[in-house]
Motif scaffolding. Structure first.
Motif, PDB file in Angstrom:
ATOM      1  N   LEU A 105     -19.609   3.478  -9.632  1.00  0.00           N
ATOM      2  CA  LEU A 105     -18.163   3.708  -9.579  1.00  0.00           C
ATOM      3  C   LEU A 105     -17.396   2.421  -9.300  1.00  0.00           C
ATOM      4  O   LEU A 105     -16.206   2.321  -9.619  1.00  0.00           O
ATOM      5  CB  LEU A 105     -17.836   4.755  -8.508  1.00  0.00           C
ATOM      6  CG  LEU A 105     -18.360   6.170  -8.785  1.00  0.00           C
ATOM      7  CD1 LEU A 105     -18.001   7.099  -7.630  1.00  0.00           C
ATOM      8  CD2 LEU A 105     -17.791   6.698 -10.100  1.00  0.00           C
ATOM      9  N   ALA A 106     -18.062   1.429  -8.716  1.00  0.00           N
ATOM     10  CA  ALA A 106     -17.397   0.164  -8.413  1.00  0.00           C
ATOM     11  C   ALA A 106     -17.619  -0.886  -9.489  1.00  0.00           C
ATOM     12  O   ALA A 106     -16.737  -1.723  -9.724  1.00  0.00           O
ATOM     13  CB  ALA A 106     -17.886  -0.372  -7.066  1.00  0.00           C
ATOM     14  N   GLU A 107     -18.772  -0.840 -10.168  1.00  0.00           N
ATOM     15  CA  GLU A 107     -19.136  -1.962 -11.040  1.00  0.00           C
ATOM     16  C   GLU A 107     -19.277  -1.599 -12.510  1.00  0.00           C
ATOM     17  O   GLU A 107     -19.300  -2.506 -13.354  1.00  0.00           O
ATOM     18  CB  GLU A 107     -20.467  -2.564 -10.559  1.00  0.00           C
ATOM     19  CG  GLU A 107     -20.427  -3.108  -9.148  1.00  0.00           C
ATOM     20  CD  GLU A 107     -21.745  -3.754  -8.741  1.00  0.00           C
ATOM     21  OE1 GLU A 107     -22.593  -4.006  -9.643  1.00  0.00           O
ATOM     22  OE2 GLU A 107     -21.945  -4.001  -7.536  1.00  0.00           O
ATOM     23  N   HIS A 108     -19.401  -0.343 -12.841  1.00  0.00           N
ATOM     24  CA  HIS A 108     -19.643  -0.011 -14.245  1.00  0.00           C
ATOM     25  C   HIS A 108     -18.479  -0.493 -15.109  1.00  0.00           C
ATOM     26  O   HIS A 108     -17.306  -0.255 -14.790  1.00  0.00           O
ATOM     27  CB  HIS A 108     -19.825   1.495 -14.412  1.00  0.00           C
ATOM     28  CG  HIS A 108     -20.381   1.873 -15.746  1.00  0.00           C
ATOM     29  ND1 HIS A 108     -19.601   1.986 -16.874  1.00  0.00           N
ATOM     30  CD2 HIS A 108     -21.660   2.134 -16.139  1.00  0.00           C
ATOM     31  CE1 HIS A 108     -20.357   2.318 -17.898  1.00  0.00           C
ATOM     32  NE2 HIS A 108     -21.611   2.414 -17.486  1.00  0.00           N
ATOM     33  N   PRO A 109     -18.776  -1.187 -16.207  1.00  0.00           N
ATOM     34  CA  PRO A 109     -17.682  -1.742 -17.038  1.00  0.00           C
ATOM     35  C   PRO A 109     -16.782  -0.677 -17.651  1.00  0.00           C
ATOM     36  O   PRO A 109     -15.614  -0.952 -17.937  1.00  0.00           O
ATOM     37  CB  PRO A 109     -18.428  -2.539 -18.115  1.00  0.00           C
ATOM     38  CG  PRO A 109     -19.832  -2.046 -18.092  1.00  0.00           C
ATOM     39  CD  PRO A 109     -20.098  -1.621 -16.682  1.00  0.00           C
ATOM     40  N   GLY A 110     -17.294   0.539 -17.839  1.00  0.00           N
ATOM     41  CA  GLY A 110     -16.418   1.594 -18.334  1.00  0.00           C
ATOM     42  C   GLY A 110     -15.329   1.937 -17.339  1.00  0.00           C
ATOM     43  O   GLY A 110     -14.171   2.178 -17.715  1.00  0.00           O
ATOM     44  N   VAL A 111     -15.678   1.929 -16.059  1.00  0.00           N
ATOM     45  CA  VAL A 111     -14.691   2.210 -15.004  1.00  0.00           C
ATOM     46  C   VAL A 111     -13.735   1.041 -14.842  1.00  0.00           C
ATOM     47  O   VAL A 111     -12.505   1.227 -14.771  1.00  0.00           O
ATOM     48  CB  VAL A 111     -15.404   2.519 -13.676  1.00  0.00           C
ATOM     49  CG1 VAL A 111     -14.382   2.664 -12.544  1.00  0.00           C
ATOM     50  CG2 VAL A 111     -16.236   3.789 -13.801  1.00  0.00           C
ATOM     51  N   THR A 112     -14.268  -0.178 -14.781  1.00  0.00           N
ATOM     52  CA  THR A 112     -13.393  -1.342 -14.599  1.00  0.00           C
ATOM     53  C   THR A 112     -12.458  -1.522 -15.784  1.00  0.00           C
ATOM     54  O   THR A 112     -11.288  -1.898 -15.606  1.00  0.00           O
ATOM     55  CB  THR A 112     -14.237  -2.612 -14.393  1.00  0.00           C
ATOM     56  OG1 THR A 112     -15.110  -2.801 -15.523  1.00  0.00           O
ATOM     57  CG2 THR A 112     -15.077  -2.505 -13.139  1.00  0.00           C
ATOM     58  N   ALA A 113     -12.939  -1.232 -16.998  1.00  0.00           N
ATOM     59  CA  ALA A 113     -12.062  -1.327 -18.171  1.00  0.00           C
ATOM     60  C   ALA A 113     -10.911  -0.331 -18.060  1.00  0.00           C
ATOM     61  O   ALA A 113      -9.751  -0.663 -18.354  1.00  0.00           O
ATOM     62  CB  ALA A 113     -12.858  -1.075 -19.451  1.00  0.00           C
ATOM     63  N   ALA A 114     -11.212   0.885 -17.623  1.00  0.00           N
ATOM     64  CA  ALA A 114     -10.164   1.899 -17.483  1.00  0.00           C
ATOM     65  C   ALA A 114      -9.147   1.506 -16.416  1.00  0.00           C
ATOM     66  O   ALA A 114      -7.937   1.715 -16.586  1.00  0.00           O
ATOM     67  CB  ALA A 114     -10.796   3.242 -17.141  1.00  0.00           C
ATOM     68  N   LEU A 115      -9.609   0.911 -15.313  1.00  0.00           N
ATOM     69  CA  LEU A 115      -8.681   0.491 -14.259  1.00  0.00           C
ATOM     70  C   LEU A 115      -7.791  -0.653 -14.734  1.00  0.00           C
ATOM     71  O   LEU A 115      -6.592  -0.705 -14.408  1.00  0.00           O
ATOM     72  CB  LEU A 115      -9.476   0.077 -13.022  1.00  0.00           C
ATOM     73  CG  LEU A 115     -10.248   1.200 -12.313  1.00  0.00           C
ATOM     74  CD1 LEU A 115     -11.041   0.649 -11.140  1.00  0.00           C
ATOM     75  CD2 LEU A 115      -9.281   2.294 -11.841  1.00  0.00           C
ATOM     76  N   HIS A 116      -8.342  -1.575 -15.491  1.00  0.00           N
ATOM     77  CA  HIS A 116      -7.515  -2.654 -16.041  1.00  0.00           C
ATOM     78  C   HIS A 116      -6.505  -2.113 -17.046  1.00  0.00           C
ATOM     79  O   HIS A 116      -5.380  -2.626 -17.147  1.00  0.00           O
ATOM     80  CB  HIS A 116      -8.400  -3.706 -16.709  1.00  0.00           C
ATOM     81  CG  HIS A 116      -9.175  -4.551 -15.740  1.00  0.00           C
ATOM     82  ND1 HIS A 116      -8.573  -5.206 -14.682  1.00  0.00           N
ATOM     83  CD2 HIS A 116     -10.500  -4.865 -15.669  1.00  0.00           C
ATOM     84  CE1 HIS A 116      -9.494  -5.873 -14.003  1.00  0.00           C
ATOM     85  NE2 HIS A 116     -10.660  -5.684 -14.571  1.00  0.00           N
ATOM     86  N   GLN A 117      -6.889  -1.080 -17.765  1.00  0.00           N
ATOM     87  CA  GLN A 117      -5.945  -0.456 -18.691  1.00  0.00           C
ATOM     88  C   GLN A 117      -4.806   0.230 -17.935  1.00  0.00           C
ATOM     89  O   GLN A 117      -3.667   0.266 -18.420  1.00  0.00           O
ATOM     90  CB  GLN A 117      -6.689   0.535 -19.584  1.00  0.00           C
ATOM     91  CG  GLN A 117      -7.589  -0.125 -20.612  1.00  0.00           C
ATOM     92  CD  GLN A 117      -8.541   0.844 -21.276  1.00  0.00           C
ATOM     93  OE1 GLN A 117      -8.621   2.023 -20.902  1.00  0.00           O
ATOM     94  NE2 GLN A 117      -9.279   0.373 -22.276  1.00  0.00           N
ATOM     95  N   VAL A 118      -5.090   0.755 -16.759  1.00  0.00           N
ATOM     96  CA  VAL A 118      -4.027   1.309 -15.915  1.00  0.00           C
ATOM     97  C   VAL A 118      -3.069   0.202 -15.501  1.00  0.00           C
ATOM     98  O   VAL A 118      -1.837   0.366 -15.563  1.00  0.00           O
ATOM     99  CB  VAL A 118      -4.624   2.006 -14.677  1.00  0.00           C
ATOM    100  CG1 VAL A 118      -3.510   2.389 -13.697  1.00  0.00           C
ATOM    101  CG2 VAL A 118      -5.403   3.243 -15.088  1.00  0.00           C
ATOM    102  N   ASP A 119      -3.611  -0.944 -15.077  1.00  0.00           N
ATOM    103  CA  ASP A 119      -2.754  -2.077 -14.703  1.00  0.00           C
ATOM    104  C   ASP A 119      -1.887  -2.513 -15.881  1.00  0.00           C
ATOM    105  O   ASP A 119      -0.688  -2.802 -15.719  1.00  0.00           O
ATOM    106  CB  ASP A 119      -3.609  -3.252 -14.229  1.00  0.00           C
ATOM    107  CG  ASP A 119      -4.344  -2.939 -12.931  1.00  0.00           C
ATOM    108  OD1 ASP A 119      -3.897  -2.040 -12.201  1.00  0.00           O
ATOM    109  OD2 ASP A 119      -5.365  -3.601 -12.654  1.00  0.00           O
ATOM    110  N   ALA A 120      -2.491  -2.576 -17.072  1.00  0.00           N
ATOM    111  CA  ALA A 120      -1.729  -2.983 -18.263  1.00  0.00           C
ATOM    112  C   ALA A 120      -0.620  -1.978 -18.555  1.00  0.00           C
ATOM    113  O   ALA A 120       0.503  -2.367 -18.929  1.00  0.00           O
ATOM    114  CB  ALA A 120      -2.668  -3.118 -19.461  1.00  0.00           C
TER     115      ALA A 120
END
Length: 438
Positions: free
Chosen positions: A224-239
């Motif tokens: 939940l902290a490191e998987h690139p699918g999760v981090t990509a989704a969080l960066h998309q939220v920031d965008a």
């Protein structure tokens, strides 16, 4: 694995996609950078002028006609600098930067998929090579069994039925060999597609279980902290958040200053020999009042997309959690299966020896021997399959938590760093040469 990391075309095209995404940052920063242009004009002009020449004796005005031709020409240098745009440039840059980070996470997903597929392709070739070898050995054993049965038939120890059973088992074994060879060719083609060359002298590969967390709960926390699918989704939220701010900035006033230099010749009424030089510095303030409502629709649309991005982040977390649980289950199943099949192999070996001995004294039939031989072959094939499944499952678990990478596997390659290209182009003001890499 190292070759796939360097040469796999899918991975390399994903790296190129990230480099293309990097260019969105300098494009966003261009909103606050100065803009300059030169406009030049030239042409040919003809005309006539009536020049007043006083009045005649009867009081009528008189004119003198003067025809002319000229070559008017001039140039204007204009410079425009935006001083304030309501935060649009800053929001656009942060949006672009978050999109870059999301693209990097997507690249990590591709890297994981390539490495996991590479491990599976490697183990598939090993599995099918071993199965093909077992099938050949089985044919040799059955050929020997057929000869023994035929000899015993010649002395009346067995019947024609026993010979037919031995012949049928041999034919079936040959059919299994052909199927194994076809499957091996398919696996070699898959290996060539992913790795980039033909498999040669492949060695058995251990699982990557030592690299995994000690428990399922730890694995879920890491994922939940490191998987690139999760981090990509969080960066998309920031965008998406920055996209909302950029849309709202359209309602803010803008302030800019412009300078202009103009030099013209023969351009004043087309009169030859005239010259004009002008310089101006102008400040411009634009306060939007109403532009038809399109800007409000854009803001609402950006907010809806933000909500969608947040829901997608929740979806990715749930998907990653389910993937970790599933992959751990497959790993445990593969380990238990391998243990069971190894025990079955020992039992099948003992059973085959016993059946052969009993067949020599007439207590077992040829069919019993053939069945025992087939059972042993099946267990050995199952062991090969279970060994392959165990290694592939361990890579799947490592990928499900987001740690399947060239760095984690300690591959002997130069690790690709996507931030190097971004740092170069972010501050680049001009130039058309690309700074791409492998």
């Amino acid at each position: 694995m190292a070759r796939a990391y360097v040469e796999n075309p899918d991975l390399n095209q994903s790296r190129a996609s990230v480099r293309a995404q990097d260019e969105e940052a300098p494009k966003a920063l261009a909103g606050k950078r100065p803009k300059a242009s030169i406009q030049a004009t030239a042409g040919w002009q003809v005309g006539a002028i009536k020049i007043p020449a006083g009045r005649s004796a009867n009081g009528q005005r008189q004119f003198v006609d003067d025809a002319f031709s000229s070559f008017p020409r001039g140039a204007t240098l204009a410079v425009l600098q935006t001083l304030f745009d309501g935060g649009r440039t800053e929001s656009a840059f942060r949006q672009a930067e978050s999109s870059v980070f999301a693209a990097r996470s997507t690249l990590r997903l591709t890297e994981q998929a390539v490495l996991q597929n590479g491990a599976a392709a490697y183990m598939n070739v090993l599995r099918d090579t071993a199965i093909t070898r077992l099938s050949r050995n089985n044919i040799s054993v059955l050929e020997q069994q057929l000869r023994v049965t035929a000899d015993r038939f010649s002395v009346g120890a067995v019947t024609q039925t026993d010979v037919a059973q031995a012949q049928a088992s041999l034919a079936q074994a040959r059919s299994q060999l052909y199927a194994a060879q076809a499957q091996l060719k398919t696996s070699i083609a898959g290996y060539r597609q992913i790795i980039g060359n033909e498999p040669r002298r492949l060695e058995p590969s251990p699982s990557v279980e030592p690299l995994l967390p000690k428990s399922l709960n730890q694995a879920i926390t890491v994922a939940l902290a490191e998987h690139p699918g999760v981090t990509a989704a969080l960066h998309q939220v920031d965008a998406a958040e920055q996209a909302v701010k950029a849309a709202e900035s359209v309602l803010s006033p803008t302030l800019s200053v412009g300078a202009q230099l103009t030099n013209e010749r023969d351009a004043i009424l087309g009169v030859p020999g005239t010259r004009q030089f002008a310089a101006a510095v102008v400040g411009q303030l634009n306060v939007p009042l109403y532009q038809g409502g399109g800007e409000y629709a854009s803001i609402r649309q950006a907010k809806e997309r933000l909500g969608q991005a947040r829901l997608n982040a929740d979806l990715q977390r749930d998907s990653v959690r389910a993937s970790v649980v599933s992959s751990y289950g497959l790993l445990e199943t593969a380990k238990a299966s391998l243990t069971s099949w190894r025990a079955a192999e020992k039992a099948a070996e003992i059973a085959l020896i016993g059946v052969r001995d009993e067949a020599k004294v007439g207590r077992r039939t040829t069919l019993d021997v053939l069945n025992a031989q087939q059972a042993l072959l099946n267990t050995r094939v199952a062991i090969v399959v279970a060994q392959r499944d165990l290694v592939v499952a361990s890579y799947a678990v490592l990928g499900s938590i987001g740690r399947l990478s060239a760095d984690t596997l300690n591959l002997d390659v130069a690790i690709y760093d996507p931030s190097a290209h971004y740092d170069q182009v972010k501050v680049k003001w001009f130039g058309v040469e690309t700074l791409g890499g492998p």
